[in-house]
Design an enzyme around this catalytic site. Structure first.
Site, PDB file in Angstrom:
ATOM      1  CG  ASN A 108     -11.058 -14.188 -14.161  1.00 16.68           C
ATOM      2  OD1 ASN A 108     -10.464 -15.234 -14.391  1.00 16.68           O
ATOM      3  ND2 ASN A 108     -10.915 -13.119 -14.930  1.00 16.68           N
ATOM      4  CG  HIS A 110      -7.304  -9.339 -15.930  1.00 13.21           C
ATOM      5  ND1 HIS A 110      -7.523  -9.943 -17.156  1.00 13.21           N
ATOM      6  CD2 HIS A 110      -6.777  -8.119 -16.191  1.00 13.21           C
ATOM      7  CE1 HIS A 110      -7.141  -9.112 -18.106  1.00 13.21           C
ATOM      8  NE2 HIS A 110      -6.692  -8.002 -17.556  1.00 13.21           N
ATOM      9  CB  SER A 137      -7.211  -7.479 -10.533  1.00 14.34           C
ATOM     10  OG  SER A 137      -6.453  -6.348 -10.932  1.00 14.34           O
ATOM     11  CG  ASP A 146     -11.003  -9.479 -17.495  1.00  9.05           C
ATOM     12  OD1 ASP A 146     -11.226 -10.551 -16.918  1.00  9.05           O
ATOM     13  OD2 ASP A 146     -10.367  -9.395 -18.559  1.00  9.05           O
TER      14      ASP A 146
HETATM   15  C1  GRF Z   1      -3.106 -16.149 -16.034  1.00 10.93           C
HETATM   16  O1  GRF Z   1      -2.195 -15.158 -16.431  1.00 10.93           O
HETATM   17  C2  GRF Z   1      -4.375 -15.517 -15.527  1.00 10.93           C
HETATM   18  O2  GRF Z   1      -4.159 -14.293 -14.908  1.00 10.93           O
HETATM   19  C3  GRF Z   1      -5.161 -15.322 -16.786  1.00 10.93           C
HETATM   20  O3  GRF Z   1      -4.863 -16.441 -17.596  1.00 10.93           O
HETATM   21  C4  GRF Z   1      -3.609 -16.965 -17.231  1.00 10.93           C
HETATM   22  C5  GRF Z   1      -3.817 -18.394 -16.879  1.00 10.93           C
HETATM   23  O4  GRF Z   1      -2.608 -19.054 -16.613  1.00 10.93           O
HETATM   24  N1  GRF Z   1      -6.572 -15.207 -16.490  1.00 10.93           N
HETATM   25  P1  GRF Z   1      -2.626 -20.454 -15.884  1.00 10.93           P
HETATM   26  O5  GRF Z   1      -3.452 -21.404 -16.755  1.00 10.93           O
HETATM   27  O6  GRF Z   1      -3.235 -20.284 -14.529  1.00 10.93           O
HETATM   28  O7  GRF Z   1      -1.200 -20.896 -15.814  1.00 10.93           O
END
Ligand code: GRF
Length: 205
Positions: A108, A110, A137, A146
């Site tokens: 994932n 974050h 991260s 997370d």
């Molecule tokens: C990103 O900020 C990611 O870090 C978080 O959710 C958001 C997703 O944005 N997990 P996108 O759909 O990739 O534009």
């Protein structure tokens, strides 16, 4: 690595991965399917533009039955012989069923320097707390929110003038570099997990 990407919305991280693949930067990663729990996720349209199968899997019939939904997800993923999963803005908690089916094979991204500011609105949390540096991260997914072992991080300054929107935009640029890089390292067998610690081997690129 046959990659499944799970999304719920905008899909800019997914797009960064698909672009990296298109540009030859992910030679060992084959994105085979994009799955969304939201029908109107822009990510689905972008995936199709890249020629990647895009599937909407409605989570509403599975309210209160997380494993039931994940069972459906698993069926779709297994059928396409997916062996690695990237969450890219997927707004659901992953069940034990899924974690057991893909041990240390779900990652994932974050938008904060974990373990600070997990969960929703990480960028706003960082501003409200008053930290001067935040970032993003990439981490393995475990049972928590997370909380899994951290693979790569990038630090991003917080300016006095920042609000949630400006900081999110600054961090996002780093996300789009970091996520494909982490997937490339994993797909080339360069990433080793030892408990909570993740080691990157001989990354000469
Ligand atoms: C990103 O900020 C990611 O870090 C978080 O959710 C958001 C997703 O944005 N997990 P996108 O759909 O990739 O534009």
């Amino acid at each position: 690595m046959r990659l499944g990407i799970l999304v719920s919305g905008r899909g800019s991280n997914m797009k960064a991965i698909l672009e990296a693949r298109r540009n030859g930067k992910l030679p060992n990663v084959e994105p085979v399917v994009v799955l969304s729990n939201k029908e109107d996720a822009p990510a689905l349209g972008i995936a199709k533009e890249f020629g990647v199968e895009a599937i909407f899997l409605d989570s509403r019939p599975y309210k209160g039955n997380r494993e039931g939904y994940d069972q459906k997800l698993l069926e779709v993923l297994k059928k396409r012989e997916v062996d690695f999963i990237a969450l890219a803005g997927f707004m659901r908690i992953i069940s034990k069923l899924m974690l057991d089916a893909f041990p240390n094979r779900i990652v994932n991204i974050h938008p904060a320097l974990l373990p600070s500011f997990p969960g929703l609105h990480a960028q706003k949390q960082a501003i409200d707390y008053g930290v001067k540096i935040s970032g993003c991260s990439v981490h393995f997914v475990d049972f928590g929110v997370d909380t899994g072992p951290i693979i790569l991080q990038a630090a991003v300054p917080i300016l006095d003038t920042d609000d949630e929107e400006t900081l999110s935009a600054r961090i996002l640029k780093f996300e789009h570099v970091l996520y494909p890089k982490a997937l490339d390292l994993i797909s080339r067998g360069k990433v080793k997990i030892d408990g909570r610690r993740v080691f990157i081997e001989d990354d000469e690129d």
